[in-house]
Motif scaffolding. Sequence first.
Motif, PDB file in Angstrom:
ATOM      1  N   LYS A 116       0.816  -1.211   0.000  1.00 38.75           N
ATOM      2  CA  LYS A 116       0.000   0.000   0.000  1.00 38.75           C
ATOM      3  C   LYS A 116       0.851   1.263   0.000  1.00 38.75           C
ATOM      4  N   ARG A 117       2.141   1.098   0.281  1.00 36.82           N
ATOM      5  CA  ARG A 117       3.032   2.250   0.383  1.00 36.82           C
ATOM      6  C   ARG A 117       4.035   2.228  -0.764  1.00 36.82           C
ATOM      7  N   GLY A 118       4.769   3.321  -0.895  1.00 29.78           N
ATOM      8  CA  GLY A 118       5.727   3.440  -1.992  1.00 29.78           C
ATOM      9  C   GLY A 118       7.158   3.295  -1.536  1.00 29.78           C
ATOM     10  N   PHE A 119       7.466   2.238  -0.761  1.00 30.42           N
ATOM     11  CA  PHE A 119       8.807   2.022  -0.232  1.00 30.42           C
ATOM     12  C   PHE A 119       9.733   1.416  -1.289  1.00 30.42           C
ATOM     13  N   LYS A 120      11.028   1.369  -0.954  1.00 28.56           N
ATOM     14  CA  LYS A 120      11.997   0.649  -1.790  1.00 28.56           C
ATOM     15  C   LYS A 120      11.628  -0.832  -1.873  1.00 28.56           C
ATOM     16  N   GLU A 121      11.130  -1.354  -0.772  1.00 29.35           N
ATOM     17  CA  GLU A 121      10.749  -2.760  -0.746  1.00 29.35           C
ATOM     18  C   GLU A 121       9.590  -3.031  -1.709  1.00 29.35           C
ATOM     19  N   THR A 122       8.663  -2.079  -1.789  1.00 28.20           N
ATOM     20  CA  THR A 122       7.551  -2.203  -2.736  1.00 28.20           C
ATOM     21  C   THR A 122       8.082  -2.247  -4.160  1.00 28.20           C
ATOM     22  N   ALA A 123       9.048  -1.376  -4.455  1.00 26.30           N
ATOM     23  CA  ALA A 123       9.643  -1.337  -5.791  1.00 26.30           C
ATOM     24  C   ALA A 123      10.265  -2.683  -6.143  1.00 26.30           C
ATOM     25  N   PHE A 124      10.966  -3.281  -5.187  1.00 27.30           N
ATOM     26  CA  PHE A 124      11.598  -4.578  -5.452  1.00 27.30           C
ATOM     27  C   PHE A 124      10.552  -5.651  -5.708  1.00 27.30           C
ATOM     28  N   LEU A 125       9.449  -5.637  -4.952  1.00 27.17           N
ATOM     29  CA  LEU A 125       8.417  -6.647  -5.141  1.00 27.17           C
ATOM     30  C   LEU A 125       7.803  -6.575  -6.533  1.00 27.17           C
ATOM     31  N   TYR A 126       7.573  -5.370  -7.030  1.00 27.66           N
ATOM     32  CA  TYR A 126       7.038  -5.229  -8.376  1.00 27.66           C
ATOM     33  C   TYR A 126       8.040  -5.742  -9.412  1.00 27.66           C
ATOM     34  N   ALA A 127       9.298  -5.405  -9.230  1.00 23.49           N
ATOM     35  CA  ALA A 127      10.316  -5.796 -10.209  1.00 23.49           C
ATOM     36  C   ALA A 127      10.557  -7.301 -10.207  1.00 23.49           C
ATOM     37  N   ILE A 128      10.682  -7.897  -9.024  1.00 20.94           N
ATOM     38  CA  ILE A 128      10.976  -9.334  -8.962  1.00 20.94           C
ATOM     39  C   ILE A 128       9.779 -10.143  -9.432  1.00 20.94           C
ATOM     40  N   SER A 129       8.570  -9.617  -9.232  1.00 16.80           N
ATOM     41  CA  SER A 129       7.371 -10.321  -9.660  1.00 16.80           C
ATOM     42  C   SER A 129       7.276 -10.378 -11.176  1.00 16.80           C
ATOM     43  N   SER A 130       7.472  -9.243 -11.845  1.00 15.11           N
ATOM     44  CA  SER A 130       7.400  -9.228 -13.309  1.00 15.11           C
ATOM     45  C   SER A 130       8.582  -9.974 -13.925  1.00 15.11           C
ATOM     46  N   ALA A 131       9.750  -9.888 -13.281  1.00 12.04           N
ATOM     47  CA  ALA A 131      10.915 -10.620 -13.778  1.00 12.04           C
ATOM     48  C   ALA A 131      10.690 -12.124 -13.685  1.00 12.04           C
ATOM     49  N   GLY A 132      10.123 -12.574 -12.577  1.00 10.78           N
ATOM     50  CA  GLY A 132       9.851 -13.996 -12.408  1.00 10.78           C
ATOM     51  C   GLY A 132       8.872 -14.519 -13.437  1.00 10.78           C
ATOM     52  N   LEU A 133       7.835 -13.739 -13.716  1.00 10.38           N
ATOM     53  CA  LEU A 133       6.840 -14.150 -14.697  1.00 10.38           C
ATOM     54  C   LEU A 133       7.454 -14.222 -16.093  1.00 10.38           C
TER      55      LEU A 133
END
Length: 373
Positions: A116-133
């Motif tokens: 729900k927030r715009g942290f660095k951790e949020t950024a990593f989750l978006y990137a690793i998720s699309s990379a994994g897919l």
Amino acid sequence: MLDGHLLLGWLSFTVIVHLLSLPGPTTAYFGLTGNEPLSVLPLNSLPEESTGRAHYKLCDRLKLEKKQRRMCRRDPGVADTLREAIIMSALECQHQFRFERWNCTLEGRHRANILKRGFKETAFLYAISSAGLTHALAKACSAGRMERCTCDEAPDLENRKAWQWGGCGDNLKYANKFVKEFLGKRSNKDLRARVDTHNTNVGMKVIKAGVETTCKCHGVSGSCTVQTCWRQLLPFHEIGNRLKLRYETSVKVGSSTNEATGEGDISTGRNQQQQQQQQQQHSLPGLSDQIPRTMDLLHIEDSPSFCKPSKYSAGTAARKCYKDQNCDAICCGRGHNTQSREVTGPCQCQVRWCCYVECKQCTQREEVYTCKG
């Protein structure tokens, strides 16, 4: 210390990932950033059914949006690939942050609040998720697990006439096309949506930047008059390493006009000299109302400390650490406990002719360090 080989071994276990709903505009999400509670099933295949539609059940269990469910059902290989992508991304995230205060906690409550927030951790989750897919789909094509794609069919290599295309390249072209359609178009009306889209694209771009060409020579007496070449993606563990480096140097962005909606010009929060250096490095035009075209991960707000229990993490009390390496950082200055225990395992291993390894069992004492509460 864990490595990529151990991570692959973990894939045989059941991993349960609970994801709670995300706020914001109508947007297609998936995997670690999904907007539905999601149970990740084990990697063993579902039992065959006479209807040939066993994968429909898994598509339904993944709780996809209507369009995503339709794409999942149209190819029997997609369902298993989506499940593999989620598990692979989750395990890699845990591996990359195993020595950090935030250790990629998988509990739905904590992760949902981070998303729900715009942290660095949020950024990593978006990137690793699309990379994994993207990675899982490209590999599934070359492995023959998909009906709608096969090996990479567009080599586009230098000196193509001198090379004979062979092997089976990972089909990144199909994977990118699928992922973009699967995730759908995202709203660009506010800063958060644009940042999420950017970080998602970074994950896909890191995959593309990691494509390697593998060649084998064919010729008389070992000469290399003809080469058989194909393109392969880097191991996903290496992709995780690269995304972790981008996490460490994530750039904070903000709106120069309306902090509430994020509308208006985008600024990076760095001083003018740093911005000029950044632009020279990447040959970027001046920052405008669009997210900078960069391979950096972007975040909007500073992360919490993750030291004490909160809605973002369980804190670091009782977390295992490594003395003289990261105990001071992870334990947040609270100190650590030391416990001695006996561990029995194989030792003094020798290879015996012809085909087995003989080991003794040794018992030794080791010290375990955990953070104080």
